[in-house]
Every structure is written in structure tokens, then in C-alpha cells.
Design an enzyme around this catalytic site. Sequence first.
Site, mmCIF file in Angstrom:
data_model
loop_
_atom_site.group_PDB
_atom_site.id
_atom_site.type_symbol
_atom_site.label_atom_id
_atom_site.label_comp_id
_atom_site.label_asym_id
_atom_site.label_seq_id
_atom_site.Cartn_x
_atom_site.Cartn_y
_atom_site.Cartn_z
ATOM 1 N N ARG A 69 7.471 -0.124 5.175
ATOM 2 C CA ARG A 69 6.391 -0.314 4.208
ATOM 3 C C ARG A 69 5.070 -0.571 4.921
ATOM 4 N NH1 ARG A 69 6.894 -6.517 2.737
ATOM 5 N NH2 ARG A 69 8.019 -7.238 4.580
ATOM 6 N N VAL A 70 3.984 -0.360 4.164
ATOM 7 C CA VAL A 70 2.648 -0.717 4.627
ATOM 8 C C VAL A 70 2.070 -1.665 3.598
ATOM 9 C CG1 VAL A 70 0.339 0.096 5.216
ATOM 10 C CG2 VAL A 70 2.332 1.511 5.770
ATOM 11 N N SER A 111 11.446 5.388 3.465
ATOM 12 C CA SER A 111 12.675 5.060 4.182
ATOM 13 C C SER A 111 12.373 4.366 5.509
ATOM 14 C CB SER A 111 13.473 6.339 4.443
ATOM 15 O OG SER A 111 12.703 7.253 5.204
ATOM 16 N N SER A 150 5.318 2.729 0.786
ATOM 17 C CA SER A 150 6.662 2.428 1.285
ATOM 18 C C SER A 150 7.460 3.721 1.377
ATOM 19 C CB SER A 150 7.376 1.429 0.362
ATOM 20 O OG SER A 150 7.575 1.993 -0.925
ATOM 21 N N ASP A 201 3.032 15.667 12.157
ATOM 22 C CA ASP A 201 3.244 15.212 10.781
ATOM 23 C C ASP A 201 1.926 15.216 10.011
ATOM 24 O OD1 ASP A 201 4.843 14.391 8.680
ATOM 25 O OD2 ASP A 201 4.746 12.266 9.195
ATOM 26 N N LEU A 239 0.815 -1.216 0.000
ATOM 27 C CA LEU A 239 0.000 0.000 0.000
ATOM 28 C C LEU A 239 0.847 1.264 0.000
ATOM 29 C CD1 LEU A 239 -2.658 -1.092 2.665
ATOM 30 C CD2 LEU A 239 -2.921 -1.099 0.171
#
Length: 318
Positions: A67-68, A64, A62, A175, A60
Amino acid sequence: MEAPPEAAAAEEEEEEEDEDDDEESVARAQERLLRALMERTGRELPRRELERDWFILGELGSGSYGRVVLAEPRHGGARVALKLLRKERTGRGGFLREFCTQRCLRGALGCLRALPPPFETGTEFGFAQELAPAGDLCGLLTPGVGLPEPQVKRCAAQVAAALGYLHGHALVHRDLKLDNVLAFDRECHLVKLGDFGLTRVLGYQVCPASSPAPYAAPELWHLRGAGARLRLEPALDTWAFGVLLFALLTGAFPWASPAASDPAFRRFRAWHGRTCAGEARLAPPSAWRGLGEAARGLLRGLLHPEPGRRCPPGEVLR
């Protein structure tokens, strides 16, 4: 009989000090709670073999950080988004803080839920999150156009509520951006704030911004020097929220960074200063002219250059 001006000023100052003390108390309590959860969760963190426990159905996202991935439990159950953080980039403490922060926010409808238990493999830390089928807001908006106004209003109200919950618990997201607001349908009837890897309690000392970022508030962007620090306040989220709303309405960012060297930001500062001072009307910058007066007024409040004068995110509900 009215109190003399000196007494009224002193009383107002005492009230402000009491509010500051209350905020600090909540922040300390929140930090103690997080540390206790981190300690307990760390003791119970199971070791897993990813492919043994999950069907990995696709990626879904990615970066640094790691990842998802879209995953389905092998023992049965709903599909989830697995967030997998590379151990070489994220320490154990940072991972536990992110997971435990997200678990503390499970009472907020507008915050993405983390699903226990967290786990680790040989190379990654991981935890499951509820799946947002429509992806993030960045993928939904049309560049140069944005989203239809009804969708923007729905997003604004829900993100404002999520920020209100965070700030009420002495937490600052740090964020907020299009990529970190997840949609459960393409019409944005349900959106949730995600990615709490940078979330910290109020008062945390923040380092300077490392690269140009349209979401960075001026007070953060102007920090200079390796030892420079800024006390974390909700106003940083408020600024990012204003930038996010502008992007949703127009399909573009208002500037590349809040720096004097950025022409778009210079034009905004000049316009903002004139309109706030009540001087002769000044035409808004060209990028702002497609917005209605109510939208411009709201964004001026969220994007006030002085942190203490920014309106709270909940103002969008007006």
C-alpha cells in the site's frame, strides 16, 4: 575519394559494435553501483514502529504489493507518501533494489524522489516519497476523452525527459503506465515518473508477460514457454510510452494486447505496415481518426512493431 561500399559497411558495423560495448560498460557500472548501495543500505536498515514515527492520514493506493499511505512525521516535517511493501510478497533484495534505484535517479527532475532512510517493520518494508498532490494520470483523464492537448504535451515532454535520463544511465523502467506517472498539479505543469520496482539495467533477461496488457510490446507479449527470455532494451519503454500518449489523447487504450487475436491491434498493424511502406494511403483505424497527422506520425514511430526501428522518446520534443 569515397570509400568502397564494403569498407563503408565495415566501418558502420564497427561503430555499432563500439556503441554496444559502451552501453554494456555503462550497464555493468550501473549494476555494480546499485549492488554496492543495496549492500550498504541493507546493513543500515532501521527497524521502526509505523504509528510511533508517523501520523497515518489515509490510504493513497493499494495492491498485491502492499500500500501507499499519506503520512506526516510525528517529529515535524512535510507530508509524504509512504510506500509499504508486504514482506510476504517482496523480498529484502527486491525492496533494497527499488529504493536504491530511486535514490540513483534523484538527479532527474522527472523522477519521483525517494526520501531516506528506508525502514522495516515486523510485516513491511517501507520508504517515504515526495507527495504528488494531484494523484496519477489515470485519475486525471476523462475516459473516452483524454486530457486537453496542452496538458498532454506537458506530460509527454516531461515523461520523455525522465525516460531519456533512465536510458542514458542504462536503466529500463519496464512498468510505464498511467498509474505510474504522478502529477503535482491538475494542469500537469509538473509530473514525475514513479514506481521503480521493476526497473533493471539494460541487458537483464525478462520473462514473458503473464497476462494481457495494452502496454506490453509485441516482442515481450510473443515470448512463450517457461524458459523463454528477452534481453531488456529501452525499446520496451518506448512502446509503453506510445500507448500512454494514445491513452492521454483519446481516453482509451489502442488495444487490449499486442496480439494477432486482438482485432484493434490487427487493424493497427495493417495500417502501420501500409503507411511505413509508402503504399497507397490507407485510412487509419477508427480509434485513430480523431488524432492529427503529426500525432499519428509520432505514435507510428514510437509504436513500430520492430524494436530497432522505434524512434526514441525524445522525438516528442519535435
